[in-house]
Every structure is written in C-alpha cells, then in structure tokens.
Motif scaffolding. Structure first.
Motif, PDB file in Angstrom:
ATOM      1  N   PHE A 150       0.802  -1.219   0.000  1.00 30.18           N
ATOM      2  CA  PHE A 150       0.000   0.000   0.000  1.00 30.18           C
ATOM      3  C   PHE A 150       0.838   1.273   0.000  1.00 30.18           C
ATOM      4  N   ARG A 151       1.970   1.238  -0.711  1.00 28.57           N
ATOM      5  CA  ARG A 151       2.679   2.476  -0.990  1.00 28.57           C
ATOM      6  C   ARG A 151       2.085   3.057  -2.265  1.00 28.57           C
ATOM      7  N   GLY A 152       2.380   4.335  -2.518  1.00 26.06           N
ATOM      8  CA  GLY A 152       1.901   4.929  -3.754  1.00 26.06           C
ATOM      9  C   GLY A 152       2.502   4.226  -4.955  1.00 26.06           C
ATOM     10  N   ASP A 153       1.657   3.748  -5.840  1.00 30.03           N
ATOM     11  CA  ASP A 153       2.110   2.938  -6.965  1.00 30.03           C
ATOM     12  C   ASP A 153       1.758   3.565  -8.305  1.00 30.03           C
ATOM     13  N   THR A 154       1.530   4.871  -8.324  1.00 27.62           N
ATOM     14  CA  THR A 154       1.199   5.533  -9.578  1.00 27.62           C
ATOM     15  C   THR A 154       2.414   6.290 -10.106  1.00 27.62           C
ATOM     16  N   ILE A 155       2.746   6.031 -11.373  1.00 25.65           N
ATOM     17  CA  ILE A 155       3.818   6.763 -12.043  1.00 25.65           C
ATOM     18  C   ILE A 155       3.152   7.681 -13.056  1.00 25.65           C
ATOM     19  N   HIS A 156       3.186   8.963 -12.794  1.00 22.26           N
ATOM     20  CA  HIS A 156       2.423   9.920 -13.586  1.00 22.26           C
ATOM     21  C   HIS A 156       3.180  10.302 -14.859  1.00 22.26           C
ATOM     22  N   PRO A 157       2.476  10.917 -15.813  1.00 19.40           N
ATOM     23  CA  PRO A 157       3.130  11.303 -17.073  1.00 19.40           C
ATOM     24  C   PRO A 157       4.391  12.142 -16.888  1.00 19.40           C
ATOM     25  N   SER A 198      -1.228  15.349   0.879  1.00 19.77           N
ATOM     26  CA  SER A 198      -2.468  14.596   0.984  1.00 19.77           C
ATOM     27  C   SER A 198      -2.506  13.548  -0.128  1.00 19.77           C
ATOM     28  N   PRO A 199      -3.244  12.442   0.068  1.00 19.44           N
ATOM     29  CA  PRO A 199      -3.397  11.479  -1.028  1.00 19.44           C
ATOM     30  C   PRO A 199      -4.298  11.971  -2.153  1.00 19.44           C
ATOM     31  N   VAL A 200      -4.930  13.129  -1.999  1.00 22.41           N
ATOM     32  CA  VAL A 200      -5.801  13.662  -3.045  1.00 22.41           C
ATOM     33  C   VAL A 200      -4.998  13.842  -4.336  1.00 22.41           C
ATOM     34  N   GLY A 201      -5.435  13.190  -5.390  1.00 28.03           N
ATOM     35  CA  GLY A 201      -4.750  13.280  -6.675  1.00 28.03           C
ATOM     36  C   GLY A 201      -3.608  12.299  -6.834  1.00 28.03           C
ATOM     37  N   GLY A 202      -3.168  11.672  -5.740  1.00 30.62           N
ATOM     38  CA  GLY A 202      -2.085  10.697  -5.817  1.00 30.62           C
ATOM     39  C   GLY A 202      -0.787  11.260  -6.356  1.00 30.62           C
ATOM     40  N   VAL A 203      -0.498  12.541  -6.054  1.00 31.26           N
ATOM     41  CA  VAL A 203       0.643  13.210  -6.683  1.00 31.26           C
ATOM     42  C   VAL A 203       1.892  13.226  -5.819  1.00 31.26           C
ATOM     43  N   VAL A 255      -3.672   3.961 -17.184  1.00 29.47           N
ATOM     44  CA  VAL A 255      -4.896   4.683 -16.869  1.00 29.47           C
ATOM     45  C   VAL A 255      -4.905   5.969 -17.682  1.00 29.47           C
ATOM     46  N   SER A 256      -5.822   6.054 -18.633  1.00 29.74           N
ATOM     47  CA  SER A 256      -5.922   7.248 -19.476  1.00 29.74           C
ATOM     48  C   SER A 256      -6.994   8.202 -19.005  1.00 29.74           C
ATOM     49  N   MET A 257      -7.896   7.721 -18.171  1.00 32.13           N
ATOM     50  CA  MET A 257      -9.010   8.532 -17.678  1.00 32.13           C
ATOM     51  C   MET A 257      -9.141   8.365 -16.165  1.00 32.13           C
ATOM     52  N   LEU A 258      -9.515   9.433 -15.491  1.00 30.05           N
ATOM     53  CA  LEU A 258      -9.898   9.359 -14.086  1.00 30.05           C
ATOM     54  C   LEU A 258     -11.419   9.425 -14.014  1.00 30.05           C
ATOM     55  N   ARG A 259     -12.017   8.476 -13.311  1.00 29.13           N
ATOM     56  CA  ARG A 259     -13.479   8.384 -13.254  1.00 29.13           C
ATOM     57  C   ARG A 259     -13.944   8.547 -11.814  1.00 29.13           C
ATOM     58  N   PHE A 260     -15.148   9.076 -11.680  1.00 27.11           N
ATOM     59  CA  PHE A 260     -15.767   9.244 -10.357  1.00 27.11           C
ATOM     60  C   PHE A 260     -17.232   8.873 -10.491  1.00 27.11           C
ATOM     61  N   ARG A 295     -12.064  18.507 -18.717  1.00 26.16           N
ATOM     62  CA  ARG A 295     -11.365  17.349 -18.157  1.00 26.16           C
ATOM     63  C   ARG A 295      -9.854  17.465 -18.320  1.00 26.16           C
ATOM     64  N   ARG A 296      -9.425  18.328 -19.227  1.00 30.05           N
ATOM     65  CA  ARG A 296      -7.991  18.479 -19.449  1.00 30.05           C
ATOM     66  C   ARG A 296      -7.308  19.203 -18.281  1.00 30.05           C
ATOM     67  N   ILE A 297      -8.074  19.999 -17.535  1.00 27.77           N
ATOM     68  CA  ILE A 297      -7.478  20.785 -16.444  1.00 27.77           C
ATOM     69  C   ILE A 297      -7.017  19.875 -15.302  1.00 27.77           C
ATOM     70  N   PRO A 298      -7.914  19.058 -14.706  1.00 30.85           N
ATOM     71  CA  PRO A 298      -7.412  18.160 -13.652  1.00 30.85           C
ATOM     72  C   PRO A 298      -6.381  17.182 -14.182  1.00 30.85           C
ATOM     73  N   ALA A 299      -6.502  16.757 -15.458  1.00 26.80           N
ATOM     74  CA  ALA A 299      -5.503  15.841 -16.014  1.00 26.80           C
ATOM     75  C   ALA A 299      -4.140  16.510 -16.061  1.00 26.80           C
ATOM     76  N   ARG A 300      -4.095  17.768 -16.423  1.00 31.43           N
ATOM     77  CA  ARG A 300      -2.827  18.498 -16.465  1.00 31.43           C
ATOM     78  C   ARG A 300      -2.236  18.634 -15.065  1.00 31.43           C
ATOM     79  N   LEU A 301      -3.069  18.988 -14.096  1.00 32.66           N
ATOM     80  CA  LEU A 301      -2.576  19.207 -12.737  1.00 32.66           C
ATOM     81  C   LEU A 301      -2.116  17.900 -12.090  1.00 32.66           C
ATOM     82  N   VAL A 302      -2.879  16.824 -12.300  1.00 33.20           N
ATOM     83  CA  VAL A 302      -2.505  15.535 -11.722  1.00 33.20           C
ATOM     84  C   VAL A 302      -1.357  14.906 -12.496  1.00 33.20           C
TER      85      VAL A 302
END
Length: 414
Positions: A46-53, A298-303, A76-81, A386-393
């Motif tokens: 349960f460590r952070g396992d996301t490698i971002h662009p 924070s874990p918000v965004g997983g960044v 993962v190309s899309m973030l869904r909620f 949707r491009r805005i949160p994708a850019r920030l994350v």
C-alpha cells in the motif's frame, strides 16, 4: 563497540522515489553518492504505486521509458468518479503534451528496483540497505554527516551534503530542528485488497454515496481499495464490526459484493494517517530536505510520489556542479526551495481545498442528495474541462526536466 566511518560527497537518507532518483541523477553526473535505506528491500504494501506522465517523461529523457514499461503495469488514461447513477470522467490524460499520456500503475518496489539497477551502473553510486539513520553529525553548526545503525554496528557517514528523503516521519527532519507548518487534514484512508475478476471494469475510480467514499485501483489480479474516513474515525468503524464494514463496501462496489468476505479480519485493513505539512525552510548548512520530508502531501490526486521525484530532479540539476566542486553553499540549497516551493504550495492549496470543502463536509454530514456537485456536473457536460485536472494531476504546476550531464556508466557484466 567500533564505529565504522565512510566518506562520500552526498549522503541521502531514504531509498524511496525521491532518494533513489536523486542518487541516480547525481551519480550519473559524476558525484559520489551514498543512499541509506533502513529496510533490506523495497517490498512494502500500500505504498503509492502511480507513475504519472511527468515522471514517465523523465524516464523518456533518460532513454529508459520503454525499458521501465516492459515491467508489469496497467495504464490509466481517464480518471473516473461515480456518484449514485452518475459515472463522470473527471480527467483525460490523452491530450497531455508528453510521450506517455497515461498514468502507469506499477508496484513501487518495481520502480525502485529499476532505479537502483540503473544507478548501480555508475561507479559513484552506493546503496546501503538495512542502514537506518538515527542522528545528524555537526561541526561548528554545520551538518557534516549522519549517524546510522546497521546489523554490524554503528556507522558514521561523513558528507559535504546530507539530503533528507526519508518520508513524512523523517528522522533527519526531526533532528534538524527545522520548523514545520501543519496544514491539517480532515480525513484518513483505510487500504485493503480484493480479487479482480474477468469482466470487472478496468479504469480506477472513486465512488461516493451518502458520506461513503471509496477508491478502487486496478492492480491486474486484484483491486487496491481505499475507504476515505473522517479523521480519527477508524476506532468507531471497528466498534461497528467487520460485517458492517463489508456491507458498506458491497453497497458502494456492488459488482464486487461477492468478494467482500475476502476482508477476513481487521488485519487486512491498513490505516494511512493523512497529514499535510510543509517546512518553512527546507535546508540549513550541510542539509537539504526534499519530498515528504520537506512537505507531506495529501493522497488527493495521488501526486505525492511524483512531486517528490520532481524535487529530486530539481535538486540534482542545481547541486550536481557544486557537489563535484566540493563546495555546497547555503545559497545553493536555498535555490532548490525557491525552485520547488511554489508548485508545492499550489498543489497543497488545491488538496486542502478539496479536503476541506468537498471531502470533509461529505464525511461529516452525509446527504441523500442525488445530483452531482457543480464541479462534477461541469466536467460531465463540458468535456474540454477534463484536461485541467488531467494536467494538474499528470504534470503538476512545474514539471522538471533532466539538466544534469551524463558520465559513462559501467557496462553490465555478462
């Protein structure tokens, strides 16, 4: 007991993403660097396992992206909620100006092993496992190294620069006396896992309903599941009982209801205590803090991992030359903070806003409201947003690029 002493140009406490990336880039630039990792390996649940662009772009700049992505991972190309009957795409990475327009979900130990393997090709790189930093060494007010504990006894590492990359519970930061500003967090996260079956969805998603927030991450053969809870609420959940916890999970993820019994005991549920803080000053003579040691995210965004990697790249860019010259000034160290403080502050401000204005109220006062909150309604009906949160994350506020020179690596032995 005899104390062993070694000397290096840069001593890095912590073999996580920030420490390993910094050690790799400094060794690649011709700096003698020693990374101290307290564990025997990188295997951790349960460590952070996301490698971002942004991090994958760094791998491309180094010429290693294809080799890294040959390791098992999911894209993962899309973030869904999901909220009630609504399924909203909140982030679309396919428009990013990067070579990899997706998040790669890969066990962090695979990423760290990859970085360690690449770093070991440079003669100036030294990784000492099972070596836990316990204190700082000082001489006339300046940090000149660290004291560490090993299975063979005490170790002193003398260095021109010590870098704290030992995480949010940093021992080095604790002994430095540097002041910390606590930004607060109204939540914690419980992590657990259940089996993933053929026919399940593929994209990770967030699910929200009546004060219950779950995060589901596709890990190939299993789902990594996170339940967001109000700060300090874990004991109340335990008092309600494991059956109630399973029922909540089955209600929020009905396609996995048949797997709720895989949560066999509370031992299967790991608590992540969320903390958001930031050092006022990231350095003092002879010492620099980066990653979570400088700013717990924070874990918000997983960044968090990717922001730490960006810190490491900036530090290598700015400090490789002074380290090779044997003279790192306080001004050199302050330039790292100047470079990275604004993106850190902006990221934390966005995280705290989401925590305090969205997640916190939803956890404290559950509502039967079925409509979408305004931000989700907007991204559902205006796809370009949707491009805005994708850019920030995906890239952050200031993505870094490798500017350090490359010295010859040692050819692998056959």
């Amino acid at each position: 007991m005899t104390v062993q002493t070694i000397t290096t140009q840069c001593c890095i406490a912590g073999g996580g993403p920030a420490g390993m990336m910094l050690g790799l880039l400094l060794a690649r630039a011709g700096v003698d660097v020693t990374v101290l990792e307290k564990h025997a390996d990188f295997l951790r649940d349960f460590r952070g396992d996301t490698i971002h662009p942004s991090t994958l772009e760094l791998m491309h700049e180094l010429g290693w992206m294809d080799e890294l992505l040959a390791l098992p991972h999911t894209k993962v190309s899309m973030l869904r909620f999901q909220s009630g009957s609504h399924d909203v795409i909140v982030g679309d990475f396919t428009h990013l100006p990067t070579h990899a327009r997706y998040i790669a979900i890969m066990p962090q130990w695979d990423l760290l092993d990859f970085l360690a393997r690449k770093a070991s090709a440079y003669p100036g790189f030294h990784l000492r496992r099972r070596t836990e930093v316990t204190d700082l060494l000082r001489d006339r007010g300046q940090v000149v190294g660290v004291q560490a504990r090993t299975p063979d006894g005490s170790l002193e590492v003398r260095a021109s620069l010590v870098v704290a990359a030992d995480g949010r519970s940093s021992t080095v930061r604790q002994h430095s006396g540097l002041e910390v500003d606590e930004l607060g967090a109204p939540m914690d996260v419980l992590w657990f896992r259940v089996t993933r079956k053929p026919g399940d969805p593929t994209d990770p998603m967030g699910r929200f309903e009546r004060g219950q927030i779950f995060i589901l991450i596709n890990r190939g053969d299993h789902w990594q599941c996170g339940r967001v809870i109000a700060k300090g609420a874990f004991e109340l959940l335990r008092q309600r009982g494991l059956d109630a916890f399973r029922e909540d999970f089955a209600r929020l993820a009905p396609f996995m209801a048949d797997r709720a019994q895989e949560i066999s005991s509370w031992d299967d549920v790991k608590l992540l205590t969320v903390r958001v803080d930031r050092l006022r000053t990231w350095s003092q003579p002879g010492l620099l803090c980066i990653g979570d040691a400088a700013h717990a995210m924070s874990p918000v965004g997983g960044v968090g991992i990717n922001l730490a990697v960006q810190d490491a790249v900036a530090a290598a860019n700015l400090l490789a030359a002074p380290l090779r010259q044997g003279r790192v000034t306080p001004q050199d160290l302050h330039r790292v903070q100047q470079r990275r403080e604004l993106p850190t502050r902006l990221t934390q401000r966005a995280q705290v806003f989401i925590q305090d204005r969205v997640l916190g109220p939803a956890l404290r006062t559950p509502s039967d409201r079925t409509g979408l909150p305004l931000p989700l309604w907007l991204v559902q009906h205006v796809p370009a947003l949707r491009r805005i949160p994708a850019r920030l994350v995906g890239m952050g506020f200031r993505p870094e690029h490798v500017r350090t020179p490359a010295t010859p690596a040692t050819p692998p032995s056959h």
